[in-house]
Design a protein around this motif. Structure first.
Motif, PDB file in Angstrom:
ATOM      1  N   PHE A 186      44.208   6.417   8.095  1.00 55.33           N
ATOM      2  CA  PHE A 186      43.894   7.301   9.218  1.00 55.33           C
ATOM      3  C   PHE A 186      43.476   6.431  10.408  1.00 55.33           C
ATOM      4  O   PHE A 186      42.284   6.221  10.663  1.00 55.33           O
ATOM      5  N   TRP A 187      44.463   5.943  11.125  1.00 55.06           N
ATOM      6  CA  TRP A 187      44.228   4.910  12.128  1.00 55.06           C
ATOM      7  C   TRP A 187      43.868   5.448  13.513  1.00 55.06           C
ATOM      8  O   TRP A 187      43.580   4.670  14.418  1.00 55.06           O
ATOM      9  N   LYS A 188      43.870   6.770  13.678  1.00 53.94           N
ATOM     10  CA  LYS A 188      43.549   7.345  14.987  1.00 53.94           C
ATOM     11  C   LYS A 188      42.171   7.975  15.028  1.00 53.94           C
ATOM     12  O   LYS A 188      41.696   8.366  16.092  1.00 53.94           O
ATOM     13  N   THR A 189      41.528   8.069  13.885  1.00 55.71           N
ATOM     14  CA  THR A 189      40.216   8.710  13.816  1.00 55.71           C
ATOM     15  C   THR A 189      39.237   7.866  13.013  1.00 55.71           C
ATOM     16  O   THR A 189      39.638   7.010  12.225  1.00 55.71           O
ATOM     17  N   GLY A 190      37.940   8.139  13.185  1.00 58.57           N
ATOM     18  CA  GLY A 190      36.908   7.475  12.402  1.00 58.57           C
ATOM     19  C   GLY A 190      36.973   5.963  12.484  1.00 58.57           C
ATOM     20  O   GLY A 190      37.310   5.386  13.518  1.00 58.57           O
ATOM     21  N   SER A 191      36.683   5.316  11.360  1.00 60.46           N
ATOM     22  CA  SER A 191      36.685   3.853  11.328  1.00 60.46           C
ATOM     23  C   SER A 191      38.090   3.291  11.524  1.00 60.46           C
ATOM     24  O   SER A 191      38.254   2.155  11.982  1.00 60.46           O
ATOM     25  N   GLY A 192      39.106   4.075  11.183  1.00 56.93           N
ATOM     26  CA  GLY A 192      40.476   3.613  11.376  1.00 56.93           C
ATOM     27  C   GLY A 192      40.774   3.334  12.834  1.00 56.93           C
ATOM     28  O   GLY A 192      41.532   2.411  13.170  1.00 56.93           O
ATOM     29  N   ALA A 193      40.158   4.119  13.723  1.00 56.31           N
ATOM     30  CA  ALA A 193      40.356   3.921  15.160  1.00 56.31           C
ATOM     31  C   ALA A 193      39.760   2.594  15.614  1.00 56.31           C
ATOM     32  O   ALA A 193      40.238   1.995  16.590  1.00 56.31           O
ATOM     33  N   ILE A 194      38.726   2.124  14.912  1.00 51.40           N
ATOM     34  CA  ILE A 194      38.132   0.827  15.253  1.00 51.40           C
ATOM     35  C   ILE A 194      39.140  -0.281  14.983  1.00 51.40           C
ATOM     36  O   ILE A 194      39.318  -1.194  15.793  1.00 51.40           O
ATOM     37  N   PHE A 195      39.816  -0.201  13.845  1.00 52.81           N
ATOM     38  CA  PHE A 195      40.851  -1.187  13.521  1.00 52.81           C
ATOM     39  C   PHE A 195      41.945  -1.171  14.583  1.00 52.81           C
ATOM     40  O   PHE A 195      42.415  -2.229  15.022  1.00 52.81           O
ATOM     41  N   SER A 196      42.334   0.014  15.006  1.00 57.31           N
ATOM     42  CA  SER A 196      43.394   0.133  16.009  1.00 57.31           C
ATOM     43  C   SER A 196      42.975  -0.466  17.340  1.00 57.31           C
ATOM     44  O   SER A 196      43.752  -1.175  17.993  1.00 57.31           O
ATOM     45  N   LYS A 197      41.738  -0.208  17.759  1.00 57.37           N
ATOM     46  CA  LYS A 197      41.263  -0.731  19.039  1.00 57.37           C
ATOM     47  C   LYS A 197      41.147  -2.256  19.012  1.00 57.37           C
ATOM     48  O   LYS A 197      41.487  -2.928  19.986  1.00 57.37           O
ATOM     49  N   VAL A 198      40.671  -2.784  17.905  1.00 60.65           N
ATOM     50  CA  VAL A 198      40.578  -4.238  17.776  1.00 60.65           C
ATOM     51  C   VAL A 198      41.976  -4.846  17.792  1.00 60.65           C
ATOM     52  O   VAL A 198      42.220  -5.872  18.444  1.00 60.65           O
ATOM     53  N   ASN A 199      42.895  -4.221  17.086  1.00 59.07           N
ATOM     54  CA  ASN A 199      44.262  -4.728  17.033  1.00 59.07           C
ATOM     55  C   ASN A 199      44.937  -4.706  18.409  1.00 59.07           C
ATOM     56  O   ASN A 199      45.735  -5.578  18.741  1.00 59.07           O
ATOM     57  N   GLN A 200      44.575  -3.710  19.209  1.00 62.81           N
ATOM     58  CA  GLN A 200      45.168  -3.574  20.536  1.00 62.81           C
ATOM     59  C   GLN A 200      44.509  -4.487  21.570  1.00 62.81           C
ATOM     60  O   GLN A 200      45.020  -4.635  22.677  1.00 62.81           O
ATOM     61  N   GLY A 201      43.370  -5.075  21.197  1.00 63.26           N
ATOM     62  CA  GLY A 201      42.708  -5.999  22.106  1.00 63.26           C
ATOM     63  C   GLY A 201      41.415  -5.455  22.675  1.00 63.26           C
ATOM     64  O   GLY A 201      41.302  -5.225  23.888  1.00 63.26           O
ATOM     65  N   LEU A 202      40.418  -5.242  21.832  1.00 64.74           N
ATOM     66  CA  LEU A 202      39.113  -4.766  22.271  1.00 64.74           C
ATOM     67  C   LEU A 202      38.345  -5.929  22.885  1.00 64.74           C
ATOM     68  O   LEU A 202      38.248  -6.999  22.292  1.00 64.74           O
ATOM     69  N   HIS A 203      37.783  -5.719  24.083  1.00 66.45           N
ATOM     70  CA  HIS A 203      37.137  -6.810  24.802  1.00 66.45           C
ATOM     71  C   HIS A 203      35.617  -6.855  24.627  1.00 66.45           C
ATOM     72  O   HIS A 203      35.016  -7.925  24.701  1.00 66.45           O
ATOM     73  N   PHE A 204      34.993  -5.699  24.416  1.00 69.78           N
ATOM     74  CA  PHE A 204      33.533  -5.639  24.432  1.00 69.78           C
ATOM     75  C   PHE A 204      32.943  -5.364  23.052  1.00 69.78           C
ATOM     76  O   PHE A 204      33.563  -4.717  22.209  1.00 69.78           O
ATOM     77  N   TYR A 205      31.737  -5.867  22.852  1.00 66.83           N
ATOM     78  CA  TYR A 205      30.990  -5.608  21.631  1.00 66.83           C
ATOM     79  C   TYR A 205      29.548  -5.302  21.986  1.00 66.83           C
ATOM     80  O   TYR A 205      29.085  -5.598  23.090  1.00 66.83           O
ATOM     81  N   THR A 206      28.833  -4.667  21.062  1.00 67.75           N
ATOM     82  CA  THR A 206      27.399  -4.426  21.229  1.00 67.75           C
ATOM     83  C   THR A 206      26.686  -5.006  20.008  1.00 67.75           C
ATOM     84  O   THR A 206      27.316  -5.455  19.060  1.00 67.75           O
ATOM     85  N   LYS A 207      25.357  -4.982  20.039  1.00 68.84           N
ATOM     86  CA  LYS A 207      24.586  -5.633  18.986  1.00 68.84           C
ATOM     87  C   LYS A 207      23.761  -4.673  18.141  1.00 68.84           C
ATOM     88  O   LYS A 207      22.795  -5.078  17.494  1.00 68.84           O
ATOM     89  N   GLY A 208      24.154  -3.405  18.148  1.00 61.97           N
ATOM     90  CA  GLY A 208      23.501  -2.466  17.251  1.00 61.97           C
ATOM     91  C   GLY A 208      24.008  -2.684  15.830  1.00 61.97           C
ATOM     92  O   GLY A 208      24.816  -3.575  15.572  1.00 61.97           O
ATOM     93  N   ALA A 209      23.554  -1.869  14.905  1.00 58.62           N
ATOM     94  CA  ALA A 209      23.989  -2.003  13.508  1.00 58.62           C
ATOM     95  C   ALA A 209      23.815  -0.680  12.787  1.00 58.62           C
ATOM     96  O   ALA A 209      22.943   0.125  13.122  1.00 58.62           O
ATOM     97  N   THR A 210      24.646  -0.459  11.787  1.00 55.08           N
ATOM     98  CA  THR A 210      24.520   0.738  10.960  1.00 55.08           C
ATOM     99  C   THR A 210      25.091   0.452   9.577  1.00 55.08           C
ATOM    100  O   THR A 210      25.583  -0.644   9.305  1.00 55.08           O
ATOM    101  N   GLY A 211      25.041   1.458   8.712  1.00 55.88           N
ATOM    102  CA  GLY A 211      25.496   1.282   7.342  1.00 55.88           C
ATOM    103  C   GLY A 211      26.980   1.565   7.176  1.00 55.88           C
ATOM    104  O   GLY A 211      27.517   2.501   7.786  1.00 55.88           O
ATOM    105  N   PHE A 212      27.644   0.762   6.351  1.00 59.91           N
ATOM    106  CA  PHE A 212      29.064   0.922   6.078  1.00 59.91           C
ATOM    107  C   PHE A 212      29.300   1.008   4.571  1.00 59.91           C
ATOM    108  O   PHE A 212      28.509   0.500   3.773  1.00 59.91           O
ATOM    109  N   ILE A 213      30.424   1.638   4.215  1.00 51.29           N
ATOM    110  CA  ILE A 213      30.764   1.785   2.805  1.00 51.29           C
ATOM    111  C   ILE A 213      32.278   1.926   2.657  1.00 51.29           C
ATOM    112  O   ILE A 213      32.956   2.476   3.531  1.00 51.29           O
ATOM    113  N   ALA A 214      32.818   1.443   1.558  1.00 50.28           N
ATOM    114  CA  ALA A 214      34.238   1.566   1.271  1.00 50.28           C
ATOM    115  C   ALA A 214      34.563   2.982   0.818  1.00 50.28           C
ATOM    116  O   ALA A 214      33.777   3.615   0.103  1.00 50.28           O
TER     117      ALA A 214
END
Length: 334
Positions: A186-214
């Motif tokens: 699901f590359w257009k929604t949720g965490s999948g959209a993050i992969f898509s944005k990085v792949n397309q060339g995401l320029h900015f990052y922030t320094k917050g943090a949260t929990g992740f799970i497979a």
């Protein structure tokens, strides 16, 4: 037979696949034929096409009560995965309608059809708020209504209230509160959209943090809890708390692309959400960045997973491995 709502989403489709692989009889709700194709594509992604035809599909909508009766016939257990995720404040009513009223409908049908157990997929967004002397969010952390929450968080919290109501009326329930769920398909929604944005060339990052799970861990936890004697409890499902900047670097490495290099300071994301709001007003487009979401990009929330690790003796998948495995399915790797 098991009923799965939201079977055309990331969690629901993976859950259906897992259940079928373990010889469970599965009925799934769908709203239109296009949505079914999402699940079919996921099965194809895993080369499990032969299992897709075993799904008993029923046309229904959790917000349309007359359609649900057929879905609940001869059902013993229900996994409620359906829900709306939106960062657009304009979707507040839609969020409440789907996540709260829709869940209330599912609970009512579970009671009417004497369902043996209901598992609800909530979110860490619905967990409580830390007090000044606290550092870890647990299942018992209390929700503070005086603190500002996103519309999405409020809708998931409201949905949980409906689940607890069901328990008070005699329904056996368990609630799973996953962090950000990582998984393919699901590359257009949720965490999948993050992969898509990085792949397309995401320029900015922030320094917050949260929990992740497979995604596979979420599904395993749900099934284990459903088959266990536990009921009337909630369980946080988070493998690791990871800073956003480190997450983006790991995703970029997995996709073999350049990671973001510019730090977006709080004043920059504050300006960004205001521009996003103005753009939505002028061009009548959906919001992609709300004030609350912009602020959360700079916050760190630590949720403990000790309860689920203890009661299920559960070992979580390493998130670095999850990112690599998810990226391997990405359709346009460079």
């Amino acid at each position: 037979m098991v009923l799965v709502t939201g079977a055309t989403g990331l969690v629901g489709s993976h859950l259906v696949l897992h259940l079928l692989e373990n010889d469970e009889a599965v009925r799934a709700i769908y709203r239109n034929s296009e949505s079914i194709q999402k699940t079919k594509s996921l099965f194809r992604l895993y080369q499990k096409d032969h299992l897709f035809d075993k799904i008993d599909w029923v046309l229904a909508d959790i917000n349309e009560v007359p359609t649900l009766a057929a879905a609940f016939k001869n059902i013993a257990f229900v996994y409620h995965c359906a829900g709306l995720i939106s960062l657009d404040p304009a979707d507040e009513k839609h969020l409440r309608k789907t996540n709260i009223e829709g869940t209330a409908n599912i609970v009512n049908f579970c009671l009417d059809f004497e369902i043996k157990k209901l598992c609800y997929v909530s979110s860490i967004a619905a967990l409580g708020d830390l007090k000044p002397n606290e550092v870890l969010i647990t299942e018992a952390t209390e929700w503070n209504p005086e603190i500002e929450h996103s519309d999405y968080a409020i809708s998931k919290y409201g949905a949980e209230m409906e689940i607890w109501r069901g328990q008070q009326e005699g329904l056996a329930i368990v609630i799973v509160n996953p962090g950000v769920i990582l998984g393919p398909g699901f590359w257009k929604t949720g965490s999948g959209a993050i992969f898509s944005k990085v792949n397309q060339g995401l320029h900015f990052y922030t320094k917050g943090a949260t929990g992740f799970i497979a995604i596979n861990d979420v599904v395993k936890i749900m099934v284990q809890l459903m088959k266990s004697t536990f009921q009337g409890e909630r369980f946080i499902a988070v493998a690791e708390t990871i800073p956003f900047d480190k997450l983006l670097v790991k995703i970029a490495e997995a996709l073999n692309v350049t990671p973001p290099t510019s730090y977006a300071k709080p004043w920059m994301t504050a300006l960004a959400w205001k521009i996003d709001w103005l753009s939505s007003v002028v061009f009548q487009t959906k919001r992609s960045l709300s004030k609350h979401w912009a602020q959360s990009l700079h916050k760190t929330n630590h949720c403990t997973n000790q309860k689920v690790k203890t009661v299920l003796n559960f070992t979580f998948e390493n998130i670095a491995n999850t990112i690599m495995a998810t990226a391997a399915f990405y359709p346009k790797r460079k």
